[in-house]
Structures are given as C-alpha cells and as structure tokens.
Design an enzyme around this catalytic site. Structure first.
Site, PDB file in Angstrom:
ATOM      1  N   ARG A  60       1.775 -13.694  -0.766  1.00  0.00           N
ATOM      2  CA  ARG A  60       2.724 -14.122   0.271  1.00  0.00           C
ATOM      3  C   ARG A  60       3.312 -13.007   0.962  1.00  0.00           C
ATOM      4  NH1 ARG A  60      -0.269 -17.504  -1.232  1.00  0.00           N
ATOM      5  NH2 ARG A  60      -0.300 -19.864  -0.914  1.00  0.00           N
ATOM      6  N   GLU A 104       0.971 -11.061   2.721  1.00  0.00           N
ATOM      7  CA  GLU A 104       0.706 -11.835   3.932  1.00  0.00           C
ATOM      8  C   GLU A 104       1.693 -11.621   4.990  1.00  0.00           C
ATOM      9  OE1 GLU A 104      -1.184 -15.881   3.670  1.00  0.00           O
ATOM     10  OE2 GLU A 104       0.584 -16.563   4.903  1.00  0.00           O
ATOM     11  N   SER A 117      12.087   4.879   3.495  1.00  0.00           N
ATOM     12  CA  SER A 117      11.535   5.417   2.136  1.00  0.00           C
ATOM     13  C   SER A 117      11.418   4.370   1.254  1.00  0.00           C
ATOM     14  CB  SER A 117      12.951   6.375   1.592  1.00  0.00           C
ATOM     15  OG  SER A 117      12.173   6.746   0.404  1.00  0.00           O
TER      16      SER A 117
END
Lengths: 149, 149, 149, 149, 149, 149, 149, 149, 149, 149
Positions: free
Chosen positions: D91, D94, D117
């Site tokens: 997830r 995604e 960073s």
C-alpha cells in the site's frame, strides 16, 4: 537456540501430513470451525492461525511444536507471480486480463471512484451441478472503499 | 486503401463517446440485450461484437463506420500485466495471490485434477447492501475441465 | 467524432500551461479550495477532477475544452515503476526498502494483522526549518483495515 | 574457522526468539533506548547495531554469540522489490505510484531542484484514534538536498 | 494552446543543431560559463537550465522558443537502464559490477556507515596522456552522508 | 574428492574472518603490497589472487586451505544488478544514469568513437576534507580504446 | 529548425532504398572500399559513417540530405536483446550459451585473465562449400586485453 | 537409492579437480582425443560425454563414480543469460548486438532466407600473434539451413 | 524518397483488407497455391512472399504497391513473448510447459542428442470431428538434427 | 514427522534410477499401460500418478516409499520459462513465435472465436522416416472450446 521452521516449510509439512492422515481440507476446516477457503489459505501460510486452532490442527495431523508455532506467526504474504503459471490458478488471472477493465468500469459506474477491499474480504468456492458439465463458482466479496481524502 | 482503426483505438473512442453521450454501460448493455460485463469487455476490445450489436452501439454513440468495423474484428486479447497496477484491478490479483493456492486445493478436493474454464465462462458484478458499507460481489463461473488424455 | 485528448496528454499540457501562466501549484489548489497534494496528483491524471474544479482550472490556464473533459475522466492509475528511477521519487521507495519491514512489524504490533488503506488516505508535504538544513516532511495517513473475513 | 551466521539468518532468528520470549518490539527498543522504527529495522538487518546494544538484545533474547556478531556487521541493504507484494508494504508503494509525481512537484516548488535525503532521515509510525476507524500515520522526515555542483 | 516540446525532444534537437552549427560541447560550456559535464547533461535534459543560459544556447544554436522553454523545465531524470548497453556507457556499469562492493567496503572503512551523495556531487572527464595509449579519467566527487537518525 | 569452497563462500568467510581478526582492508592491502581497491575486490572474488598473496592473507586471517585455494581460482565476475539496490552502490549507478550520456559525448568529442577500457583499468577511492563535509572522491582511470577494424 | 532523421529511421530508409535500387550490400561495400560486415552494420546505424562514404552511399541510393547527415552521426549502439529472438541471430546467442563458458576457459588457459576486445575487433562472414550442405563461417577476431591494474 | 550428483555439481567438481591435478584443458582434450572446445563444454555439462571418455577423465582427475555417471547424462542446456555479465563472455554478446543485424543481412544475401545451424556446428578458439598485441580468434562454423516447408 | 510501409504495418493492412474483401485465408492460400499455415504466417510478416504471390494477393485485396513491396521483404521474425497472453496462443505454450520436458526425453530416447528443426519444418492445422466436441489437431513436423561436431 | 520428498526431487530421482536400471521410458510406459508422453510427463512431476501405477514404477526402479508417495501428489505445474532455453525445447517455442498468429487465424476461421483446450488434450511424439533425414512429428490434439457466455 532451539530449532524453528518457516511458514513455507510448515505449509509443505501440512500438505504431506494431511495426505498421510487421510483428512480432507473440509474436515480440517470443520474441526476448527472456520470456512474452508480461510482454513486452507491460513494453513498454507497466508494468515496467522490463532493458537487454539493451530494446536487443534497440530493434534489432528501430528505436527511438531515448531510447526504449530510457525502456523501462528504473522505472514509476509505470497507474491502475485509465484504460482501464476499453474493452469488451475492461471485461468483466474486470464479471466482478470480479459474482464478486469470491464469489472473496473462497472464498479466505477455503480459505486463511483474506488475499489473492492481485498482485506475486508471473503471468498467462496462452490460446485454447481450443470447438465453440460458441473461448474466451478468462485465468489469474491469485499467491502467497497471509495477514494476519500 | 481506406483508413481503418485498431481495436484499442476503438476502445478509446467508445469510452469518450459514451461519456459525451451521457449513456451508462448498463444502458448500452440493455440496448443490445447482453449482460453488462460481456458488453463492456466486448466494447473495450476483448470480444468480437456481432454486426447487429456493433451497428446498434454505433448508432447510439455516433461512431464512424471504421470504429464499428473494428468492434467486429477478432481480438488478440489483452496481456495480464497491462493494467495490473491500477488499484481497482490490483486488489483482484492480490486476492488471487493470497487465496489462489487455496482455491486450487479446494477445486482439486471437490472435482479432482483439472481447472475452471476461462472460455466456457461468465462473470457477474453486483452491489450488495451492507450496514457496515456496501460490498462489491464478483462471481467467476466457469465449467470444470478435468485433465483427460 | 470530435477529437479528444488522453489523461496523460492532459497532464503534459497542464504542466506547460501552468509554467507559461506563471502560477504555482499552491495557487491552483487554493483557487479550487483543495489540498495541494490532491490537486497536483489529480491534475497530473491520478484522480477524476469534478466538473466545477476542472472548468475553474481550465479558465485559469486557458485549456481547451477537450483537456478540461479529460481532467474529469476516471483514471487508470499510474504504474509503480513508471518514475521509480527519478532521484526525487526513488528516495521514498528506497526508504520503504530499508524501513518497510519495520513499518510492517510495528503496524502488526500496534493494530494486529492488517494494512494502512491507500484509498481512505491522505498525504501531506511540508517544509520544516532546521538549522542543519531544512527538512522535507511527508506524512502518510490512512485508515487501518484489519483482515476481517 | 568457527561457524558464523549471515545478517538475514540473524533476522529470522531474532523474529522467532522475540516471539518465544514474549517481548514486544517496543520493549526491545526501550531496552536499548532507541526509537522503535530504527530498532526494528536494525534488528532485521538494515543497520549495523552497535556492540553494546547488540549484546543487550542478545541477553534479552538468549541469542548465540554468532548472532550477536552478525547484528553488528555492516549490511548490504535490502532490495526494493523483495517484499513489495506483501499487502501491508504494497500500500505504501501504491501510494507513491499515485502521489509520487505530486510529491516531486511540491518539493520542487517549495525547495527547488533536489531531493529528500533517505540517509539523513528518520521515520515514525503512529496510531491516531479516529471515530471512523483508527488511522496509521507514517511520517518520512529527511533533510532536503539540492542539486549542487 | 501553443505547441510545446518535451525535454527529450529538445535534447534530440540540440544534438542535431550543435552538429549543424559546428560547435563543440566545450564551446557551448564556455559560452555559458559552466563546467562541460554539467552543460552537456543539462542540455541533454538532466538538469533545468537557467533562463539566461538557455537563451544563450538558443541564440548560438538557432533554437525555437519552445525548445528554449523546454530546456528550462524541471526534468524527471533518466532511467538507469536506458543506455546501459551502449559500450561507451556499459564499461562504467561493468566497472561498478566488478569494483562496487570494494568501493562500498572502503567507504565504510574510511567514513563509517553512509554513502557518497549523487546530489551534492560533481563529475569530471579528463584525458591523460600515456605512452601506452592515452587514458580516460573520470572523477566522481560527492559529499559523504552518514546514516544519521 | 576432498571438499572445496566456491569463491563466493570464500568471500563471505574472508569478511567474517577480517572482522574477527580486527584487521582493516588497508592493513591487508599493505601486507600484500597491493592497492586497496584491487585487494578488496580480489578478496571478494572479483580477481584471481596470486598464490603468494593468497597464502599471506590466509596466514593473517587463519583461513583453511580450501579457502586459500578458492581465492586463487579464476572468477566468473559478478552481475551488474546484484547489489544495485544497496544505497552506497546505487548512488554510483544513479550518477551514471544522470551523467552517463554526457560522459559519452565528452569522450567522443575528445577521443573520437570508442570507449574507456574496464580491463586496462584502475580505480581509486579517497577522502577529501571539506569544511562543508568531507567528500568521497572515486576515480575511474582506463585506457581509451577506439573502434578500430 | 530544419527537419532531421534519426539513425534508426535512416537505417530503415537505407534498407528499402537498397532493395529498390537493386544493389547488393557487397556492391555498396565495394563502392566505398570497406569490408562488407563493417559497411552493413555502419549503414544500419552501428558506426558513424565518414562524410565521403556517406555521400557516396547517398548518391548510389538517392538518399535525402538529412539521411546522409544521420549516417554520419555518432551512434548510441543497439541493445543486446533487441533482435535476439530472430532465428538467424538467435542461433549465435544460443551457441554462446552452450560454448561461452568453454570459450572463457580456453581464453584464460591460453592468455591468462582477460578478454577479447569487442572494440579493437573485426568480423568476417564467409560461405564454405561442403558436400553435406554449405556452411556459414563467422570469425570473431579481437585483440586480447589482460586485466592490468 | 544410492546418492547421485547433478551435471552442474559435476562441472564444479571437474573444475576444482583439474586445478588440483595440475592438468590443462588441452591435456584433457588430448587424452580423450577430442577438440578442446567440445571437451571443455562437455565436461562443464553442455554435452553428454560417452562412457569411455567419461571414465578416462574420471581416472585422470580421480572423480567418484557418481560424477562420472553425471558426465554421461543427457543435459538440459544452459540458459543464455546465465553468465552474460562476465566480461570475457559479455564481449561476444556485445559483438552480436553491434554486428548481429549485419551478419543476418549478409547470410540472407549470400544464402537466401535461413540460418546457421547451432547443432550441426563446431567452434574453434585460437591465438593469433600480432605485433600490436596477440588476438583471440573464435570461429563459428555451422551448416546453413534454409527455410524449407 | 517515396514512402514505404513496414512488414508489421503491411500485416495490419492485410488483415483489414481481407475482411473487407470477404475472402477467407483458405481462399488466399488456394489462390497462390500454398499451404494455408504458410500463407497466413507469410502474409502476417513471418516469411518473405515471392514477387508473383505477393502481387497476386495485392490484386485480390486491392493493396497499394508499397504494401506489396513490404510483403516481399526479408523479415526479422517475431518475438516469442509478443502474443503469448492471447488465450488461443497461450494454450500451446502451456502445453509445452507441461509436456516439453517429456517431448525432450522422448526425442532423445528415439533419436539421440539433438533437436527437431524449426527451419526445415512444416506445420498443419486440422479439425477432427468428435462426438464429444470437435478437436483442433496441430502437427509440428521438422527434420531431426543431431548434435554433430 | 517422517521425512518426505518433493515432486521435483522425485523427478530427479526417477531420471537417475531409470538410467541405472537400464530401462527406457517406453518400457516404463508399457509396464503401466499408459501412452509414453503421459507417462514421462507424469513421472517428471506434471501429473498425479495413480497409486497402482506409482507403485509399479517404484518396484521397477527400486524407489523409496517417500518417492512413490510424491509421484501420487497433486502437482503445481511447471512454469513456461523454466526450460525455455534448452535448444530441444526452444525450437517448439520458436515455431509458435513464427506460426502462432497463423494458427490462431486458422482456428478462428475454421471454428470461430475460441481455443484448443490444453486440459482435454493429448500429445504424440513420433519418428517419421525420410530419405532426406528422419523427422520428428509432434501432434497437439485438444478439444475446441468456444467463448460461450
């Protein structure tokens, strides 16, 4: 430290032990009072099995304590491509290739922008008699989740 | 030679034309008297659309003759990975990753060695009201085929 | 049929038009009264933009009607690997490679077996002043969903 | 030569030993006075654990000397795709697929050309109570680095 | 909307225009008073070119306004595998395959756990005369960043 | 036949033995009078180590005879993608993604059509003090080879 | 700017123009006084063609000025997998799969640790009459380069 | 059942045993009166070795009976990408990337539509002295097969 | 230069023109007096079509001269994975996955070490009536080639 | 639990045991009264072997009880790419690459939209004497399945 087994080793052991014990998956599911699809996928390592159920299965199949322990562990769930080529599994992915965009359109038309949950989800596998040859009927049943900021 | 359009160009055109015409997929399916999932996947290029139905859709959406011709052509069907990442489609592949091996075990336990056909096959998409949130219910329904030499 | 543009063409056009208009993303977000991260991802094609907001943006950026239409269309969302190599995006995937398994352990310890929803979800991007160099602070905020059969 | 264990073997052993010891990750983190996300990822092999902390954990979990040694070794850090398919981790990837390009635009608008960073970086995982269901809140916090020749 | 060109189209146009104009990359770099490696990678689309420099290059090469505009846009930087197979570029990746793990060990031995920044970074390409055949000398020079929570 | 070890097993053993012996790579390099980058990559399995040097290292680290034998064997050299994702190594590949095409242009402008050899080649890793943070300076130095039929 | 063609477009145009002109590759090679394998690969875009030779070929094949210009440009050379599946090319890669490790062993036995250069390199394609069916004889001829620090 | 070894284990064992025995590949080839390239690839597992030759090699290298048995077994031949990255082997694939399409054109011009057989095929590896550095000369020699329905 | 079409464009045009002309593949094959499988694959771009046959097909389908020219050109043959996912083609690859190793064993048992040629090869597609449903019968018929040095 | 063997370990053992027993696949097939292609693929792990046949083979080859048990287990069938590169198997995939689209067209022309079943399927491997060299003739024979909603 004492030895331990991984969840995928446990799944292999369960499959062999079940065959040797002459027990069906349905019988195992009934013994722990859970739906069959959940039971099979959990014993194959896709869900953590609660302690009582794991021990019950361990008794029925004569599993070592390390295997019963492994069944209870939190899984890292299986990769999408792992069994993709097996024909029995492939046909479902092929059906999604052919019908997936149509399913998507119909979900959006009926519910709006969102998805069927694969977490708040259950699945059923049934046999439906048919004079032209019995049919496999698999139902995916998940809560609709809308894109909600 | 006269110009022509490919099936995937036709699918793009159908999607835009449907929106502009303000018609639902359900209305198009009803107009050609076919189930909605079949209709959507066929208009998106996954099935050849018979001449009468293609022309009917052409009339409703104001499609050019080359588009209507493309809808009737025999498809080379879509690849499995093409839309895999779209969340609405991905959840189905994820459910197969988690439950596919269990589905396989239950098919073999119930039917023996074989597969659910993805060709002699139909699919349904429904909304089921639920107080905890309505649910997407998708049914895969295919003839069982046993490995038969 | 009238010409149309795809959502990814629309995204390209929006990016150029925004620069030419000398407008910030923040200004566009304010103009349509939506959070900036939602606004940017929606204008780049990841969400359907409601009609009023799409037309407002079209006015501000001088977009053609076909572009405004494309902004409203339902997207097939972008693939995970598409921009992975761009250093600004890659660092987030790298952080997930290093810390993802730890995030998973901590979610399971705190909530049990389940996931953070990426659908019932919002995201924030902030600058935090710091004497050793200002910091990028990105917050992922999604509803917990437990595996519930 | 004496036997040795790899960092990934050590990670497996730590996970089993922690469960058997009945200790939470939070308790381990507290015992070595480090933030939980750092502690978990370090014990799973993503950071070298300083000698004192490694020995403290070894005492708490009853680890062999070779495991304690492995925890201190410099890691080659994990690949991005390794656990990608696990739903709890997926997830996040995604969300980056959907919102990554928007994050990139907003970083550039606020900071100019550069990156967050992933090395001068920390991460937090919290639970936020919510009447509609508690939420997982994960914060990425890294120093901005501008492209500077 | 007025037409526009992408950064990769701009890069193609710059390469042809430079050849037709009979100008070296070194001359272009000198004209805008920037190091040659920065200049070439920026004109090939890897860095945004400031307005004054972009216009200077546009004048020297006779570029259209849309190309000059594209040179200034923020890039999504090129993928690692894009030109990997070209022998002149491949040899550098091969050297990293052979010596990368050694570079990693030596950085950790000298600096501790961390990386060479590729953002706070510069690069030089020189020819060194050698009686056995002149040598290509490429220097990577980046700030050390330690893993710092 | 007597047992034997592979070069990659030997590399693992060398890394552990070096840590246990409390010796730096620099000290090992000095002991066999070779440059550090060559020494490390050779001991990690990328070069055959001459007999005298292998035995010297074996004495210093207390290696078994089979390990010393493996160090001398001709390697099949490591794949380019093997450690690509480790951040310390990845930054070099990323720098090549961003600057590789520029390096290629500058080599062709200076030398004509050809490559930097990765075989007649040496590499150096240095620390350069800098008030804004010390820098990692890595030099690739290879003979130019022109395409010569 | 004036229009231009890429090297791969130029290669396509050369192939068609050669067929229409009824000229063999051998005749083209003879016309520019170069070996046939070099000539063909250069005209297909793998080498920069010197101005005089490019113009000579342009005259013989009736090529536009932009095509002649493209033939002279520095190539980014073709990827290894591009035509791999074509049976006429595949057989060579297959032979390397079967015999590559043996070639490597024999080069190391005869020359020591190093490679055959693919840059200081030439190649010949011949037909050898044979009563059992004529044979294709392809010779790879490259300078040995030893690993030399 | 008695233990057995695979062909790839046998190849590993042969390589170590040959070094320990201080025998060259050339000497082994001479001992079984076969060309060196065939001998090496067969002993590395790419061809079944006839019983007499396998036993002769077994005597010379002191191989166990199971290894001698494995040498005689029918191979499943090695994958094309397995050793692709090793520089000594890579240069041949690179040469095919650069010259493969030219080889294809010249075969078709000389022989018509068809291929060089990789089965009815032999290969030679030679050293050719050269004042500018000795050369590796590898000859591919296969029967031409035309597409013949 | 005059315009030209590629072989894959020609294949697209042939497919549309054949449908518009209302001609079967069988009729086209008969018209040029060639077997149907050869005719179809040649017109789809997998074989060069001789001039007379190409012109005959051009007359029947009303093809432009550039298309007829393209049909005659030497192909670079299609990649193995291009249409793999289409169910009608996939079933053949799946059958090879299941039975390929068995086919290999039986060829070696009957013929010795070698292959079925795919060049000196023909293929037939037939319908065989069957009371349980008619059957597709596809015959692969190629010359045996033994590994012969 | 008692030890067990996997189906792929069983396949390895069967191959070695068959060679040691000096039995042909044809003899094994005859002993269990099944077609040779079915027998070989089943013993290599692609089909469950019924108890009586598995025990018969176990007697003939002297297999352990765990191997006989493994032969009877339900397989997860082999991946398509697993042995793809072996030349004897590759030629079949190559033939499908060249002729697959033609097979597809001819099936659709003769039967309509549908597929050849790979489940209700049998396969035969024969040798056909031919004065120009004997031929391998492999017949794929599967039931036609039409797309039927």
């Amino acid at each position: 430290m004492e030895p331990f087994v991984t969840k995928s080793e446990a799944a292999q052991i369960v499959k062999v032990a079940r065959t040797r014990a002459g027990l069906t998956w349905a019988a195992l599911a009934e013994a722990i009072d859970r739906p069959a699809p959940w039971t099979v996928s959990a014993l194959l390592g896709q869900h953590p099995v609660p302690k009582a159920e794991a021990e019950k299965v361990g008794d029925l199949l004569g599993l070592d304590a390390e295997v019963v322990e492994a069944l209870q562990a939190q899984p890292t769930r299986a990769g999408i491509g792992d069994d993709l080529d097996d024909p029995t599994i492939y046909r479902f992915h092929e059906a999604l290739a052919v019908y997936g965009p149509a399913i998507k359109e119909l979900i959006h038309e009926e519910f709006g922008d969102g998805i069927m949950s694969a977490i708040n989800f259950k699945l059923d596998v049934q046999r439906r008699p048919d004079p032209d040859g019995d049919r496999v009927v698999v139902t995916f049943d998940g809560k609709f989740l809308d894109y909600r900021w």
